[in-house]
Design an enzyme around this catalytic site. Sequence first.
Site, PDB file in Angstrom:
ATOM      1  N   MET A   1       0.839  -1.193   0.000  1.00 53.86           N
ATOM      2  CA  MET A   1       0.000   0.000   0.000  1.00 53.86           C
ATOM      3  C   MET A   1       0.878   1.247   0.000  1.00 53.86           C
ATOM      4  O   MET A   1       0.661   2.189  -0.734  1.00 53.86           O
ATOM      5  CB  MET A   1      -0.866   0.041   1.270  1.00 53.86           C
ATOM      6  CG  MET A   1      -1.914  -1.034   1.349  1.00 53.86           C
ATOM      7  SD  MET A   1      -2.650  -1.085   3.004  1.00 53.86           S
ATOM      8  CE  MET A   1      -1.888  -2.536   3.652  1.00 53.86           C
TER       9      MET A   1
ATOM     10  N   PHE B   1       8.871   0.280   1.649  1.00 54.13           N
ATOM     11  CA  PHE B   1       8.720  -0.387   2.957  1.00 54.13           C
ATOM     12  C   PHE B   1       7.943  -1.698   2.839  1.00 54.13           C
ATOM     13  O   PHE B   1       7.177  -2.035   3.749  1.00 54.13           O
ATOM     14  CB  PHE B   1       7.977   0.508   3.961  1.00 54.13           C
ATOM     15  CG  PHE B   1       8.602   1.834   4.241  1.00 54.13           C
ATOM     16  CD1 PHE B   1       9.937   1.927   4.582  1.00 54.13           C
ATOM     17  CD2 PHE B   1       7.841   2.997   4.195  1.00 54.13           C
ATOM     18  CE1 PHE B   1      10.506   3.160   4.863  1.00 54.13           C
ATOM     19  CE2 PHE B   1       8.405   4.238   4.481  1.00 54.13           C
ATOM     20  CZ  PHE B   1       9.736   4.325   4.812  1.00 54.13           C
TER      21      PHE B   1
ATOM     22  N   THR C   1       7.239  -5.312   3.269  1.00 51.92           N
ATOM     23  CA  THR C   1       7.694  -6.514   3.975  1.00 51.92           C
ATOM     24  C   THR C   1       7.682  -7.694   3.008  1.00 51.92           C
ATOM     25  O   THR C   1       6.713  -7.868   2.250  1.00 51.92           O
ATOM     26  CB  THR C   1       6.749  -6.796   5.166  1.00 51.92           C
ATOM     27  OG1 THR C   1       6.821  -5.685   6.049  1.00 51.92           O
ATOM     28  CG2 THR C   1       7.131  -8.073   5.904  1.00 51.92           C
TER      29      THR C   1
ATOM     30  N   GLU D   1       3.547   4.218  -0.243  1.00 50.62           N
ATOM     31  CA  GLU D   1       4.348   4.816  -1.318  1.00 50.62           C
ATOM     32  C   GLU D   1       5.343   5.804  -0.719  1.00 50.62           C
ATOM     33  O   GLU D   1       5.149   6.260   0.413  1.00 50.62           O
ATOM     34  CB  GLU D   1       3.411   5.517  -2.308  1.00 50.62           C
ATOM     35  CG  GLU D   1       2.380   4.542  -2.862  1.00 50.62           C
ATOM     36  CD  GLU D   1       1.552   5.080  -4.022  1.00 50.62           C
ATOM     37  OE1 GLU D   1       1.600   6.300  -4.276  1.00 50.62           O
ATOM     38  OE2 GLU D   1       0.874   4.258  -4.653  1.00 50.62           O
TER      39      GLU D   1
ATOM     40  N   GLU E   1      -4.903  -7.449  10.187  1.00 52.71           N
ATOM     41  CA  GLU E   1      -3.478  -7.075  10.154  1.00 52.71           C
ATOM     42  C   GLU E   1      -3.072  -6.491  11.510  1.00 52.71           C
ATOM     43  O   GLU E   1      -2.001  -6.788  12.042  1.00 52.71           O
ATOM     44  CB  GLU E   1      -3.244  -6.061   9.037  1.00 52.71           C
ATOM     45  CG  GLU E   1      -1.805  -5.587   8.965  1.00 52.71           C
ATOM     46  CD  GLU E   1      -1.485  -4.809   7.681  1.00 52.71           C
ATOM     47  OE1 GLU E   1      -2.267  -4.881   6.719  1.00 52.71           O
ATOM     48  OE2 GLU E   1      -0.442  -4.129   7.678  1.00 52.71           O
TER      49      GLU E   1
ATOM     50  N   GLY F   1      -0.466   0.920   9.962  1.00 53.30           N
ATOM     51  CA  GLY F   1      -1.143   2.159  10.370  1.00 53.30           C
ATOM     52  C   GLY F   1      -0.461   2.619  11.644  1.00 53.30           C
ATOM     53  O   GLY F   1      -0.341   1.843  12.605  1.00 53.30           O
ATOM     54  N   THR F   2       0.020   3.871  11.655  1.00 51.85           N
ATOM     55  CA  THR F   2       0.764   4.332  12.838  1.00 51.85           C
ATOM     56  C   THR F   2      -0.175   4.421  14.046  1.00 51.85           C
ATOM     57  O   THR F   2      -1.400   4.463  13.896  1.00 51.85           O
ATOM     58  CB  THR F   2       1.389   5.724  12.607  1.00 51.85           C
ATOM     59  OG1 THR F   2       0.321   6.669  12.444  1.00 51.85           O
ATOM     60  CG2 THR F   2       2.306   5.744  11.393  1.00 51.85           C
ATOM     61  N   ASN F   3       0.429   4.475  15.228  1.00 51.02           N
ATOM     62  CA  ASN F   3      -0.415   4.536  16.429  1.00 51.02           C
ATOM     63  C   ASN F   3      -1.196   5.853  16.513  1.00 51.02           C
ATOM     64  O   ASN F   3      -2.260   5.898  17.133  1.00 51.02           O
ATOM     65  CB  ASN F   3       0.433   4.277  17.671  1.00 51.02           C
ATOM     66  CG  ASN F   3       0.733   2.786  17.833  1.00 51.02           C
ATOM     67  OD1 ASN F   3       0.446   1.997  16.920  1.00 51.02           O
ATOM     68  ND2 ASN F   3       1.294   2.388  18.954  1.00 51.02           N
TER      69      ASN F   3
HETATM   70  C1  FAD Z   1       9.664  -2.403   8.649  1.00 47.76           C
HETATM   71  C2  FAD Z   1       8.447  -1.876   7.948  1.00 47.76           C
HETATM   72  C3  FAD Z   1       7.614  -2.766   7.283  1.00 47.76           C
HETATM   73  C4  FAD Z   1       6.500  -2.284   6.580  1.00 47.76           C
HETATM   74  N1  FAD Z   1       5.733  -3.168   5.846  1.00 47.76           N
HETATM   75  C5  FAD Z   1       4.782  -2.665   4.997  1.00 47.76           C
HETATM   76  C6  FAD Z   1       4.109  -3.533   4.083  1.00 47.76           C
HETATM   77  O1  FAD Z   1       4.335  -4.751   4.036  1.00 47.76           O
HETATM   78  N2  FAD Z   1       3.217  -2.978   3.223  1.00 47.76           N
HETATM   79  C7  FAD Z   1       2.921  -1.641   3.227  1.00 47.76           C
HETATM   80  O2  FAD Z   1       2.097  -1.203   2.428  1.00 47.76           O
HETATM   81  N3  FAD Z   1       3.544  -0.803   4.085  1.00 47.76           N
HETATM   82  C8  FAD Z   1       4.475  -1.277   4.962  1.00 47.76           C
HETATM   83  N4  FAD Z   1       5.138  -0.434   5.827  1.00 47.76           N
HETATM   84  C9  FAD Z   1       4.841   0.991   5.771  1.00 47.76           C
HETATM   85  C10 FAD Z   1       4.092   1.507   6.997  1.00 47.76           C
HETATM   86  O3  FAD Z   1       2.790   0.987   7.026  1.00 47.76           O
HETATM   87  C11 FAD Z   1       4.126   3.041   6.925  1.00 47.76           C
HETATM   88  O4  FAD Z   1       5.461   3.427   7.200  1.00 47.76           O
HETATM   89  C12 FAD Z   1       3.167   3.693   7.873  1.00 47.76           C
HETATM   90  O5  FAD Z   1       1.834   3.456   7.473  1.00 47.76           O
HETATM   91  C13 FAD Z   1       3.380   5.217   7.964  1.00 47.76           C
HETATM   92  O6  FAD Z   1       3.471   5.803   6.711  1.00 47.76           O
HETATM   93  P1  FAD Z   1       4.702   6.792   6.399  1.00 47.76           P
HETATM   94  O7  FAD Z   1       5.947   6.089   6.769  1.00 47.76           O
HETATM   95  O8  FAD Z   1       4.576   7.267   4.998  1.00 47.76           O
HETATM   96  O9  FAD Z   1       4.514   7.990   7.411  1.00 47.76           O
HETATM   97  P2  FAD Z   1       3.606   9.310   7.174  1.00 47.76           P
HETATM   98  O10 FAD Z   1       2.272   8.916   6.703  1.00 47.76           O
HETATM   99  O11 FAD Z   1       4.397  10.285   6.386  1.00 47.76           O
HETATM  100  O12 FAD Z   1       3.489   9.829   8.682  1.00 47.76           O
HETATM  101  C14 FAD Z   1       4.578  10.483   9.342  1.00 47.76           C
HETATM  102  C15 FAD Z   1       4.144  10.818  10.774  1.00 47.76           C
HETATM  103  O13 FAD Z   1       3.004  11.681  10.738  1.00 47.76           O
HETATM  104  C16 FAD Z   1       1.962  11.122  11.498  1.00 47.76           C
HETATM  105  N5  FAD Z   1       0.666  11.408  10.870  1.00 47.76           N
HETATM  106  C17 FAD Z   1       0.310  11.225   9.580  1.00 47.76           C
HETATM  107  N6  FAD Z   1      -0.964  11.565   9.395  1.00 47.76           N
HETATM  108  C18 FAD Z   1      -1.442  11.973  10.600  1.00 47.76           C
HETATM  109  C19 FAD Z   1      -2.690  12.431  11.065  1.00 47.76           C
HETATM  110  N7  FAD Z   1      -3.760  12.514  10.266  1.00 47.76           N
HETATM  111  N8  FAD Z   1      -2.805  12.785  12.366  1.00 47.76           N
HETATM  112  C20 FAD Z   1      -1.743  12.689  13.194  1.00 47.76           C
HETATM  113  N9  FAD Z   1      -0.532  12.240  12.823  1.00 47.76           N
HETATM  114  C21 FAD Z   1      -0.389  11.883  11.531  1.00 47.76           C
HETATM  115  C22 FAD Z   1       2.205   9.612  11.498  1.00 47.76           C
HETATM  116  O14 FAD Z   1       1.576   8.998  12.587  1.00 47.76           O
HETATM  117  C23 FAD Z   1       3.722   9.592  11.583  1.00 47.76           C
HETATM  118  O15 FAD Z   1       4.095   9.729  12.917  1.00 47.76           O
HETATM  119  C24 FAD Z   1       6.211  -0.900   6.586  1.00 47.76           C
HETATM  120  C25 FAD Z   1       7.042  -0.019   7.283  1.00 47.76           C
HETATM  121  C26 FAD Z   1       8.158  -0.480   7.942  1.00 47.76           C
HETATM  122  C27 FAD Z   1       9.053   0.508   8.623  1.00 47.76           C
END
Ligand code: FAD
Length: 387
Positions: free
Chosen positions: A133, A164, A166, A135, A252, A374-376
Amino acid sequence: MPTPGLDGYTEPWRKPEHDDLAELARTFFTKEVVPHAGRLGKQGHPDREHYLRAGELGLLGLSVPEQYGGGGGDFTHEAVLLHEQTLAGEGSLGLAVHSGIVTGYLNEYGTEDQKQRWLPGLCSGELIGAIAMTEPDGGSDVQAIRTRAVRDGDDYLVSGSKTFITNGYLADLLVLAVKTDQSAKAHGISLIVCELTDGAPGFRRGRNLEKIGLHANDTAELFFDEFRVPAGNLLGTENAGFFQLMQQLPQERLVIGVGAVAAMQRAVELATAYAKDRTAFGKPLIGHQNTRMVLSDCATRTRVSRIFVDDCITRHTRNELDVATAAMAKLYLTEGQCEVVDRCLQIFGGYGYTTEYPIATMYADARVQKIYGGTNEIMKELIARVL
Ligand SMILES: Cc1cc2nc3c(=O)[nH]c(=O)nc-3n(C[C@H](O)[C@H](O)[C@H](O)COP(=O)(O)OP(=O)(O)OC[C@H]3O[C@@H](n4cnc5c(N)ncnc54)[C@H](O)[C@@H]3O)c2cc1C
């Protein structure tokens, strides 16, 4: 090993078959995979042979119906497998994604033909699964993805990039979120299954990313430039992808929670054993009141977490796990994991900071649990919606 503060606790859904499965999984992880941990960590990805061996033992696709080569079980069986993997300290195989997530999408949305084509390979370990998912421009805002699939005769031409991912360095089969309607947000997303072959025109794997933890599991970039995918690889209906993701994300998040609880349990076990063995000021660490207080806090948090995760597992097997409860589980359990592992590491003193001791690896591995799936912060948004 008995679990401090958890002796006598049995999951409400546990049956003798789960004990047999746990035993089989424990033996496989500890005897066949963990001995290679150092090498796997250096190479940055698991061995394909370990997927094949897991398949041979019947450990892949435990919740996939038997007619597609799976175990014919349900989510409780997947949970036992993931719990045992973490307890054994095995971190190379991306089973949480391969079995815990990808097979779920195919099971739920695949046509009969698609299931017959892909599930047996995932269950045997001949195919390694991944889901993409995220990008480079953003992961939290899934509706804003830009990778597009444009219809061209009987195919889609896919262009864009994911990061990212997995299992992305080894994956053969990818559930890919794309935009099939550029003008729409959520309503323009579809899921298509890509059969990935290195060297295929329009497809390229990028870097296998270097991370602060999870060194033995691959996390890769994937690039598509008019990559041709048969239209018959669409999963479900066009433009329904966002809703399919929303339906599957609770599982998930539960998968992440199961791993978090197992990690807490392992940290308490390791720290308790160390505190009984190591002496300071003429008595074992556990003879000092602060050590007992810390371990009591951690054991209590672990037990409460375990009961919560079991409640979520029970709800999920009844198809009753809602988005907010799954978000609560992911939030609470991963925050708990990071706190418990950190406090347990402290009991090891300087040794806890050296990679000779598994608690150090656990500390580095724990951090990402608050980020992926999905971040916390996003979990709190989801919970707030139902308040
Ligand atoms: C080891 C690892 C494995 C992964 N595996 C997969 C996988 O298999 N498939 C896949 O698709 N993805 C995968 N991911 C990606 C992961 O799901 C994303 O990193 C995550 O969803 C956050 O997206 P981002 O890194 O673009 O951060 P961003 O979306 O840029 O966010 C940056 C910061 O801003 C905060 N933030 C963003 N929007 C808001 C809001 N509305 N309100 C408050 N805070 C906000 C976030 O919480 C974060 O702290 C993986 C990541 C890692 C590190």
